[in-house]
Scaffold this motif. Sequence first.
Motif, mmCIF file in Angstrom:
data_model
loop_
_atom_site.group_PDB
_atom_site.id
_atom_site.type_symbol
_atom_site.label_atom_id
_atom_site.label_comp_id
_atom_site.label_asym_id
_atom_site.label_seq_id
_atom_site.Cartn_x
_atom_site.Cartn_y
_atom_site.Cartn_z
ATOM 1 N N ASP B 17 -5.783 -0.523 3.302
ATOM 2 C CA ASP B 17 -6.658 -0.444 4.477
ATOM 3 C C ASP B 17 -5.856 -0.677 5.756
ATOM 4 O O ASP B 17 -6.157 -0.123 6.810
ATOM 5 N N ILE B 18 -4.836 -1.543 5.653
ATOM 6 C CA ILE B 18 -4.037 -1.905 6.829
ATOM 7 C C ILE B 18 -2.863 -0.940 7.006
ATOM 8 O O ILE B 18 -2.550 -0.521 8.107
ATOM 9 N N ALA B 19 -2.234 -0.608 5.903
ATOM 10 C CA ALA B 19 -1.063 0.279 5.942
ATOM 11 C C ALA B 19 -1.302 1.447 4.987
ATOM 12 O O ALA B 19 -0.841 1.430 3.847
ATOM 13 N N ASP B 43 -0.261 -7.535 10.940
ATOM 14 C CA ASP B 43 -0.734 -6.920 9.692
ATOM 15 C C ASP B 43 -0.986 -7.988 8.636
ATOM 16 O O ASP B 43 -1.990 -7.955 7.916
ATOM 17 N N ASN B 46 -4.041 -9.917 9.306
ATOM 18 C CA ASN B 46 -5.211 -9.096 8.954
ATOM 19 C C ASN B 46 -5.430 -9.071 7.442
ATOM 20 O O ASN B 46 -6.568 -9.116 6.965
#
Lengths: 409, 81
Positions: B17-19, B43, B46
């Motif tokens: 979802d982040i990367a 990141d 998060n």
Amino acid sequence: MKILTMPSFGADMAKGSIVKWNVKPGDHVSKGDIVASIETMKGLIDMEVYDEGTITKLVAVEGEELEIGRPIAELQLTNEESSNNKPEQIPTDAALPSVETITTQVVNLSGKQDKEDKKTPNISNIPDHSELKPKPQIPKISPAARFRAKELGIDWRQLAQGNGPNGALQLNDINAVYEMHPEPQESPSDLMRQAIASTVSRSKRDIPHYYLQLDMLLDNAVRWLREHNADLPPNKRILINAVIYSAIARALTSFPAFNGFYRDGHYESSDSVHLGNAISLRQGGLMVAAIHDAQHLGLIEMMEKITDQVNRARKGGLRMSEMQEATVTVSNLGDRGSDSIQSIILPPQVAIFGIGRQRTVPWIVDNTVSCASIVSMSLAADHRVSDGHLGARLLNKINKYLQKPETLI
Amino acid sequence: MNNNETLKALVSKLILDIAPEAEMHNLDPNEDLREELDLDSMDFMNLLDSIAKETGVNVPESDYSLVNSLQSLTDYIDKRL
């Protein structure tokens, strides 16, 4: 009457597509309202209006891709609603919008000096009242041909006339072009790379940079953060970046020679610090988003701003004003980067800070060596506007703030 | 699938979802997670935030050194579930 046009978010943007209109004809809008979401190579950007008034007409439809400066909507300004002004004519494809567009300065990956770069398309200059540039005749095109051109990545606006009625481009024309030149068009990341190349080349050519660097102790800030963050959930924690950014913003208020724009041989400082945060994008390239009035933000607000902005930069949804208004920039390679970075000023700004990674070093205090956590902060500044002596004082002022993080909250 | 494998799948999903470009299938679970996937401090924060929301496990800053790899991170969560 004001014509809203496709805005520019930097020299690397030639066109944008309206993904979604947030308003319809008849809607009242106020300064700062988001009227549309625009798809650019940098992701989705929210377009704001700078005036109060009523939307009278949407010229562009959702999904339509338009060049910078093209009309997209009409706005009846509140202060002229009672008058009998006749609405101005919408410029045709062959004419330029001769009306007011965004008047804010496009900074960082853009700038008026782009004119000199003949090879790079001059896509940064939003036409203003005084500056109108001639535009080539854009051919007409059938909807099917337009769709096909988009599918194939062909910029039909650059093509000569087609074989349809009134020289309109038809499906066959597009297919013929593709067969002649089947290689793909330049990708957004290529364009962004070109734009960065153009901006930094111009900066290095035109701006006499000088560079300073100071190692700053972070022990106090780290200790303060450890206590502050100890019992907080992850999304409430403050990162060291926020402390550093706050210290820079506070210090800049006493050093106007580093916060403003140099244009047409003249420097003008800014009343407020709009701190540009250089954000690297996962797909490559970078963008600079402005943290407005950063000198007034406490650490918690600063952290919230940074988090929100980085997340939006990477997922889409930055605002137009954030893209255009930075008065000074911070380039931060993060805690996994290198020990230091010497950055290149983004014209028309006159200074940029480079933040290295936090690291532990032997440090001497009162003839005793101990371990210390430090960061190397660099300042690249425009020698036409300031001298090294003043720059050094600025870095020392930032350092003083960093030693007292409790004063920044 | 045991609990740790389920956790790894969950954490992998949260990382993606982040990367989105992270190649999770190529990731050695014992390697430094942030180094391998180029996650910056934002990141990582998060990620820990979404882990706290999904599992209820809160990793305090003082324990960051215990959750460097995917393996150590999932072990850490597993013990505290």
